[in-house]
Design a protein around this motif. Structure first.
Motif, short mmCIF file in Angstrom:
data_model
loop_
_atom_site.label_atom_id
_atom_site.label_comp_id
_atom_site.label_asym_id
_atom_site.label_seq_id
_atom_site.Cartn_x
_atom_site.Cartn_y
_atom_site.Cartn_z
N ILE A 1 10.02 34.33 34.54
CA ILE A 1 9.45 32.95 34.98
C ILE A 1 10.49 31.85 35.11
O ILE A 1 10.46 31.09 35.73
CB ILE A 1 8.30 32.60 34.45
CG1 ILE A 1 8.66 31.94 32.94
CG2 ILE A 1 7.02 33.63 34.31
CD1 ILE A 1 7.46 31.41 32.31
N TYR B 1 12.87 24.50 44.58
CA TYR B 1 12.03 25.86 45.13
C TYR B 1 11.36 25.42 46.31
O TYR B 1 11.24 26.02 47.23
CB TYR B 1 11.10 26.22 43.83
CG TYR B 1 10.29 27.43 44.37
CD1 TYR B 1 11.08 28.77 44.19
CD2 TYR B 1 9.15 27.40 44.77
CE1 TYR B 1 10.45 29.82 44.69
CE2 TYR B 1 8.44 28.58 45.30
CZ TYR B 1 9.10 29.66 45.10
OH TYR B 1 8.44 30.95 45.45
N HIS C 1 14.83 29.92 43.15
CA HIS C 1 14.47 29.49 41.56
C HIS C 1 15.63 29.47 40.73
O HIS C 1 15.99 30.46 40.26
CB HIS C 1 13.57 30.64 41.17
CG HIS C 1 12.88 30.17 39.86
ND1 HIS C 1 12.41 28.71 39.76
CD2 HIS C 1 12.34 30.86 38.80
CE1 HIS C 1 11.67 28.98 38.57
NE2 HIS C 1 11.88 30.09 37.91
N GLU D 1 3.90 36.47 38.91
CA GLU D 1 2.98 35.83 39.99
C GLU D 1 3.57 34.25 39.73
O GLU D 1 3.27 33.33 40.62
CB GLU D 1 1.73 35.85 39.57
CG GLU D 1 1.25 37.08 39.85
CD GLU D 1 -0.54 37.34 39.67
OE1 GLU D 1 -1.17 36.21 39.65
OE2 GLU D 1 -0.94 38.25 39.15
N ASP E 1 2.65 28.65 41.02
CA ASP E 1 2.47 29.63 41.80
C ASP E 1 3.62 30.18 42.74
O ASP E 1 4.10 29.62 43.68
CB ASP E 1 1.35 30.04 42.66
CG ASP E 1 0.81 30.92 43.04
OD1 ASP E 1 1.21 31.59 44.07
OD2 ASP E 1 -0.19 31.61 42.79
N LYS E 2 4.15 31.30 42.46
CA LYS E 2 5.08 31.68 43.32
C LYS E 2 5.30 31.92 44.63
O LYS E 2 5.94 31.48 45.48
CB LYS E 2 5.83 33.19 42.71
CG LYS E 2 7.02 33.62 43.29
CD LYS E 2 7.43 35.23 42.91
CE LYS E 2 8.61 35.68 43.61
NZ LYS E 2 8.96 37.03 43.13
N ARG E 3 3.90 32.15 45.00
CA ARG E 3 3.41 32.70 46.68
C ARG E 3 3.39 31.10 47.37
O ARG E 3 3.83 30.83 48.23
CB ARG E 3 2.35 33.27 46.59
CG ARG E 3 1.91 33.50 47.83
CD ARG E 3 0.67 34.58 48.07
NE ARG E 3 -0.35 33.98 47.43
CZ ARG E 3 -1.23 33.20 48.08
NH1 ARG E 3 -1.23 32.73 49.04
NH2 ARG E 3 -2.23 32.55 47.24
N MET F 1 6.02 31.05 38.27
CA MET F 1 7.35 30.48 38.16
C MET F 1 7.36 29.16 37.24
O MET F 1 6.41 28.45 37.17
CB MET F 1 8.21 30.17 39.33
CG MET F 1 8.53 31.32 40.33
SD MET F 1 9.50 30.71 41.61
CE MET F 1 10.04 32.58 42.02
#
Length: 502
Positions: A210, A170, A176, A158, A89-91, A160
Motif C-alpha cells: 500500500i 496519484y 504511486h 485495493e 481506493d486504488k481504482r 493505497m
C-alpha cells in the motif's frame, strides 16, 4: 516561448499554486483555504476531496491568469504538509477516510504502547525520529482499523496509502510514488538504507504494497495526464518533490552543512543542513532526510513547533480578538512588551525539545491591566520563544553556535516577531525577498529535475535578502524574559486533559 516552473504548495490550512519564472520571480499565484475538522479534543482532520479541490482550483487560476500555453511549463514541483496520512481506493483515487493531520493526537495511546514495548531505540536508530503521534505510521494503522474491512482491502492491493505528495501525484499522474524526504517522516522509513523498515511494518501490520515507491527528490515522478482544466499541463513532468520544510531549506539556499532556516507557518520548523552525515540528536530533535539529489542523500536536523501561525488564526477565528491575521502585528506594536504575559501554543501538545503529547495551551501571567495588545504580542513572542528553545537544543547537538538564521513562511512577515526573535537568539535574522521559500524550493528542485538548472550553484545565485534584523536587547532583560518563559512552559506541560493523560 515563455518558460515556467510550477510549484504546488499544499499546506495544512490552504493549498497554493505559484507559477515561477525561471529566474525565481513570481509570474502568478493563487491560494485557497480549506476547512479543518476537530471531531473531538486533540483530533484534527481534513476532507481529502476538499483538499484536492483547493489545490486544483489554485492550479487552474495561475494557468488562466498567466495565459499559460501548452509546452510553457517545463517542470512541476510538489511540496506538502508532511506527516498527514491519507488512504485511498486504488481504482477511484478517492479517500476512504478523512485525512489524519500531522497535528492530530488520536494515536498517542498506540505510541505509548510502542514505547512500552521497547521500540524507541529502534525507531530513532532506523528512522531518525522518535515515537510520536505526529508521524504517519500510527495514523495509517488507525485508518485501516476504522474503515470497513480495512486490513483485507489493504493486503489485497485495493487500497493505497501515503502522505499528501503521494496523493496529489496519484491524482495528477496515476503514479504511486513519494520522495525520500517525505518517506523519512512516516516513522516507517530507514533513512540509511533508503527503504521501508520490515520490523516496523510487521509490528504495525502495514502491508508494504500500500506504500508509495520512494525516489530521490529530483527526477521524474510522473507526467500529468489529461485532466479537464489542466490541458496546458498535459505531459508535463513532476520533476521535484520535497516535504514543506525540506523544500523551504532548499528555497532558502541552505544547501551546505551548517546552514539553517526557520519556517513560520501553521507550525514552526527549525532545520539545519548537516550534509551527507546523519546527526543523531541527543536532545530530542529529529534526524531527517533533506533531499536526494545527484546520486547523494543529504540530511538535516529538525525541531518542530506544532502550533505557530495557527495561534494567530486562533486569535482571529476562535477568540475574535482580530478580524484579519495581519492585525496581530498592528496591535502588538502598540505596546513595548507583553506586560508579563506569556502564551504557550500547545493546542495539540508540545513538540521538540519537550515532546509532551498531553501538554495544552496556556496563557499565564495575566493581570487586570493586560489588554488585547498585550495578548497579541504574547502570541507572537510565544512563537519566538519556542524557536529559541529549538535553536539552543540544535546547537548542543551540532556542537556549534548559530551565527545567523534565515526565516520564511507567512508569519515571518511580522517585523515585531522577527525583531524579538533576533533579540532572543542574539544573532542576525535574515528574511528573504521571496518569503515563499517552500514553493520556491519546490520550483527549484523541479528545475533541476527538468534539466533547466545544471547544479545547486545556480540556485544559490537566485537567493536575495529583503531585510536583516539585528539584536538590540540587553542580556539582563533577555535572561529575565527567558526565566518567565520557562515557568510558562512548565504550566502547559503540567496539564492533563483526559483520563488517559498523565
Amino acid at each position: 516561448m515563455q518558460r515556467y516552473l510550477l510549484a504546488l504548495d499544499q499546506g495544512t490550512t490552504a493549498s497554493r499554486a505559484i507559477l515561477f519564472n525561471t529566474d525565481g520571480t513570481i509570474a502568478a499565484s493563487s491560494q485557497y483555504e480549506f476547512p479543518q475538522y476537530y471531531p473531538q479534543a486533540g483530533y484534527v482532520e481534513h476532507d481529502v476531496e476538499e483538499l484536492y479541490t483547493s489545490q486544483y482550483r489554485a492550479i487552474v487560476d495561475v494557468l488562466t491568469d498567466a495565459a499559460v500555453r501548452e509546452g510553457e511549463v517545463i517542470g512541476i514541483g510538489v511540496t506538502n504538509q508532511r506527516e498527514t496520512a491519507i488512504v485511498w481506493d486504488k481504482r477511484t483515487g478517492r479517500a476512504v477516510h478523512p485525512a489524519i493531520v500531522w497535528q492530530c493526537r488520536r494515536t498517542a495511546p498506540l505510541c505509548e504502547k510502542l514505547i512500552e514495548e521497547g521500540y524507541s531505540e529502534h525507531v530513532q536508530r532506523t528512522t531518525g525520529l522518535r515515537i510520536d503521534a505526529y508521524f504517519s505510521a500510527t495514523k495509517l494503522r488507525y485508518i485501516l482499523d476504522n474503515i470497513e474491512d480495512g486490513q483485507r482491502r489493504a493486503e489485497s492491493g485495493e487500497l493505497m496509502a501515503g502522505t499528501v505528495d503521494s496523493y496529489l501525484i496519484y491524482r495528477l499522474c496515476g503514479e504511486h510514488v513519494t520522495d525520500y524526504s517525505n518517506a523519512s517522516r512516516t516513522m516507517l522509513f530507514d533513512i540509511h538504507r533508503l527503504d521501508y523498515d520490515e520490523t516496523l511494518l510487521k509490528r504495525l501490520n502495514l502491508p508494504r504494497c500500500i506504500l508509495p515507491k520512494p525516489l530521490p527528490s529530483v527526477g521524474i515522478f510522473g507526467t500529468v495526464g489529461c485532466i479537464e482544466g489542466l490541458e496546458a499541463l498535459k505531459g508535463v513532468p513532476i520533476s521535484g518533490v520535497a516535504g514543506d520544510q525540506q523544500a523551504a531549506l532548499f528555497g532558502q539556499a541552505c544547501l551546505y552543512a551548517g546552514q539553517a532556516k526557520c519556517t513560520y507557518g501553521t507550525g514552526s520548523f527549525l532545520m539545519m543542513n548537516t550534509g551527507e552525515r546523519a546527526v543523531t540528536s541527543e536532545n530530542e530533535l529529529l534526524t531527517t532526510i533533506a533531499w536526494g539529489l545527484d546520486g547523494k542523500v543529504e540530511y538535516a536536523l529538525e525541531g518542530s513547533i506544532f502550533n505557530a501561525g495557527s495561534s494567530i488564526k486562533w486569535l482571529r477565528d476562535e477568540m475574535k480578538l482580530i478580524e484579519h491575521s495581519h492585525e496581530v502585528d498592528r496591535y502588538a506594536e502598540e505596546v513595548s512588551s507583553s506586560n508579563g504575559c506569556y502564551f504557550v501554543s500547545a493546542f495539540t501538545g508540545l513538540g521538540a525539545p519537550h515532546w509532551d503529547m498531553y501538554a495544552r495551551g496556556a496563557l499565564v501571567g495575566l493581570t487586570r491591566d493586560v489588554n488585547r495588545n498585550h495578548v497579541c504580542r504574547a502570541v507572537l513572542e510565544g512563537i519566538a520563544y519556542q524557536v529559541y528553545d529549538l535553536a539552543r537544543t540544535m546547537e548542543r547537538d551540532c556542537k556549534m553556535q548559530l551565527s545567523a538564521l534565515k526565516v520564511d513562511g507567512g508569519a515571518s512577515v511580522s517585523d515585531v516577531m522577527m525583531q524579538f526573535q533576533s533579540d532572543l537568539l542574539n544573532i542576525p535574522v535574515n528574511r528573504p525577498r521571496c518569503v515563499e521559500s517552500t514553493a520556491l524550493g519546490a520550483a527549484m528542485l523541479s528545475g533541476l529535475g527538468a534539466g533547466f538548472f545544471k547544479d545547486k550553484g545556480e540556485i544559490i545565485k537566485l537567493w536575495q535578502s529583503e531585510r536583516i534584523f539585528m539584536p538590540a536587547m540587553e542580556e539582563t532583560r533577555r535572561a529575565e524574559l527567558l526565566k518567565g518563559w520557562k515557568k510558562a512552559v512548565e504550566r502547559a506541560k503540567s496539564w492533563a486533559v483526559t483520563d488517559e493523560g498523565r
